[in-house]
Design a protein around this motif. Sequence first.
Motif, PDB file in Angstrom:
ATOM      1  N   ASP A 100       0.841  -1.193   0.000  1.00  0.00           N
ATOM      2  CA  ASP A 100       0.000   0.000   0.000  1.00  0.00           C
ATOM      3  C   ASP A 100       0.880   1.248   0.000  1.00  0.00           C
ATOM      4  OD1 ASP A 100      -2.923   1.118   0.846  1.00  0.00           O
ATOM      5  OD2 ASP A 100      -1.357   2.196   1.955  1.00  0.00           O
ATOM      6  N   ASN A 101       0.472   2.270  -0.749  1.00  0.00           N
ATOM      7  CA  ASN A 101       1.330   3.448  -0.937  1.00  0.00           C
ATOM      8  C   ASN A 101       1.632   4.157   0.373  1.00  0.00           C
ATOM      9  OD1 ASN A 101       2.724   5.292  -2.807  1.00  0.00           O
ATOM     10  ND2 ASN A 101       1.205   6.782  -2.125  1.00  0.00           N
ATOM     11  N   THR A 102       0.640   4.273   1.264  1.00  0.00           N
ATOM     12  CA  THR A 102       0.888   4.920   2.555  1.00  0.00           C
ATOM     13  C   THR A 102       1.938   4.160   3.353  1.00  0.00           C
ATOM     14  OG1 THR A 102      -1.357   5.808   2.660  1.00  0.00           O
ATOM     15  CG2 THR A 102      -0.163   5.624   4.739  1.00  0.00           C
ATOM     16  N   VAL A 103       1.831   2.837   3.346  1.00  0.00           N
ATOM     17  CA  VAL A 103       2.804   2.012   4.071  1.00  0.00           C
ATOM     18  C   VAL A 103       4.199   2.187   3.480  1.00  0.00           C
ATOM     19  CG1 VAL A 103       3.458  -0.354   4.656  1.00  0.00           C
ATOM     20  CG2 VAL A 103       1.058   0.344   4.759  1.00  0.00           C
ATOM     21  N   LYS A 104       4.306   2.209   2.154  1.00  0.00           N
ATOM     22  CA  LYS A 104       5.612   2.359   1.507  1.00  0.00           C
ATOM     23  C   LYS A 104       6.249   3.699   1.863  1.00  0.00           C
ATOM     24  CE  LYS A 104       6.155   0.860  -2.717  1.00  0.00           C
ATOM     25  NZ  LYS A 104       5.945   0.635  -4.170  1.00  0.00           N
ATOM     26  N   LEU A 105       5.431   4.769   1.881  1.00  0.00           N
ATOM     27  CA  LEU A 105       5.970   6.090   2.197  1.00  0.00           C
ATOM     28  C   LEU A 105       6.487   6.157   3.633  1.00  0.00           C
ATOM     29  CD1 LEU A 105       3.325   8.390   0.459  1.00  0.00           C
ATOM     30  CD2 LEU A 105       5.721   8.097  -0.203  1.00  0.00           C
ATOM     31  N   ILE A 106       5.720   5.614   4.569  1.00  0.00           N
ATOM     32  CA  ILE A 106       6.156   5.660   5.967  1.00  0.00           C
ATOM     33  C   ILE A 106       7.342   4.733   6.192  1.00  0.00           C
ATOM     34  CG2 ILE A 106       5.458   5.348   8.368  1.00  0.00           C
ATOM     35  CD1 ILE A 106       2.635   6.057   7.619  1.00  0.00           C
ATOM     36  N   ASN A 107       7.357   3.576   5.538  1.00  0.00           N
ATOM     37  CA  ASN A 107       8.505   2.671   5.669  1.00  0.00           C
ATOM     38  C   ASN A 107       9.773   3.321   5.125  1.00  0.00           C
ATOM     39  OD1 ASN A 107       6.959   0.744   6.888  1.00  0.00           O
ATOM     40  ND2 ASN A 107       6.790  -0.590   5.106  1.00  0.00           N
ATOM     41  N   ASP A 108       9.638   4.108   4.065  1.00  0.00           N
ATOM     42  CA  ASP A 108      10.801   4.837   3.536  1.00  0.00           C
ATOM     43  C   ASP A 108      11.315   5.822   4.577  1.00  0.00           C
ATOM     44  OD1 ASP A 108      12.600   5.861   1.352  1.00  0.00           O
ATOM     45  OD2 ASP A 108      11.399   7.670   1.671  1.00  0.00           O
ATOM     46  N   PHE A 109      10.403   6.495   5.259  1.00  0.00           N
ATOM     47  CA  PHE A 109      10.787   7.395   6.355  1.00  0.00           C
ATOM     48  C   PHE A 109      11.551   6.626   7.434  1.00  0.00           C
ATOM     49  CE2 PHE A 109       9.271   8.367  10.704  1.00  0.00           C
ATOM     50  CZ  PHE A 109       9.976   9.544  10.931  1.00  0.00           C
ATOM     51  N   VAL A 110      11.033   5.461   7.814  1.00  0.00           N
ATOM     52  CA  VAL A 110      11.670   4.658   8.868  1.00  0.00           C
ATOM     53  C   VAL A 110      13.086   4.258   8.460  1.00  0.00           C
ATOM     54  CG1 VAL A 110      11.583   2.479  10.135  1.00  0.00           C
ATOM     55  CG2 VAL A 110       9.493   3.809   9.798  1.00  0.00           C
ATOM     56  N   GLN A 111      13.246   3.834   7.222  1.00  0.00           N
ATOM     57  CA  GLN A 111      14.576   3.409   6.762  1.00  0.00           C
ATOM     58  C   GLN A 111      15.568   4.566   6.769  1.00  0.00           C
ATOM     59  OE1 GLN A 111      13.782   1.590   2.973  1.00  0.00           O
ATOM     60  NE2 GLN A 111      12.883  -0.253   3.879  1.00  0.00           N
TER      61      GLN A 111
END
Length: 391
Positions: free
Chosen positions: A66-77
């Motif tokens: 999901d796009n929201t999950v991908k965006l936040i996971n990118d932040f986490v990384q």
Amino acid sequence: MRKAAHEGLNKGVVKDFHEPQAKEALLLAAGGLAEPKRWDKHLRRAAASMVLSVVYDQPTIKSEEDNTVKLINDFVQRLTRAAYPGAHLVEFFPWMRYIPSRFAKWKRDAEDWYKQDSAMFEGLFNTVHANVAKGDDRPSLSATLIRDSGRHQLSMRENSWLAGTMYAAGAETTSAVMAWWTLAMLAYPETQARAQAELDAVVGRTRLPTFADYPHLPYIRGMVKEALRWRPVDPVGLPHRSIEDDWYNGMFIPKGTVCIANVWHLNRDPEIYGEDAGHFNPARHLDANGDIAPGPPDTKEESHVTYGFGRRLCVGRHVANNSLFIDIAIVLWASKIERKKDASGQLLPLDVDGFVEDGLVVRPIPYDCDITPRFPEAAGLLAQEIELAGL
């Protein structure tokens, strides 16, 4: 900010999130039976979807992509890479913070990320704000922050970042704990059998476990504690800074010292957990009557230190404990989780000690497992509950 988060996620409030957590557990169990090869992706999707619901009252997501999950996971990384000790020279030479941005790429990157991530978190938060303004008062952390923003004197941006970091801290850690728990089910099948015997005795096979069964499933609750203790997803702990001079076991710790706790060692202290501290054994958390035993001192009844210490104890631990409980209870009620075999019928090797660093957490080395219905009616009853839940 911590006070606001505690008020939105404390032990008395988190029961408001039981419904979305139970729905995600249903979908997790059904997904494992339908596509056992994708078990790890099911764990990631269920954890991300659960935390999005708790933080933003978002509907169930269909994929961990999901796009929201991908965006936040990118932040986490990005956050994780920046937080590694020694990642930037400014840590060793604090005067470098005064270098103008045009001469410091690391500072320009941080400033660009701040704008990008603020826009993302504010967008998610503003969606909840608009719903609250329309009278939609469904429970979520963001809704609580909006209602209490005046009392806590937090700006919209501060609230949006607080909500965002709660998601970032919760989704990856919850799915990682479940990945280690799944590995334990393969390596210690006797614990799976004992948990399923408890489920049969308390729940039976004509209905699914619910949160109402929580007080009557002490072994399942002990299994949650043991999964967190046995393989802490952050084994060296997060850095803390001492706020005053201190002494510990004859060692002087000056004010301002960065301290990193050895969570792995503390969770495996044989003087506390016994000589089998290196093994997965949920029964260690039970007393002689089979009820949950009091935890070691200073663990806030958690029986481990995976959630941290003192004032920085994980503020979302009650949400995490509840999610792990209902996930484990429903998955074990419906499924058998077994080791894969080769063509000759021999069990495939299993590495219970290896790990890979994955963002903020460590996860087990990838492995395969067989997931099958535990009894003939299991899949049908799961499907029925999913339909009744409108999923």
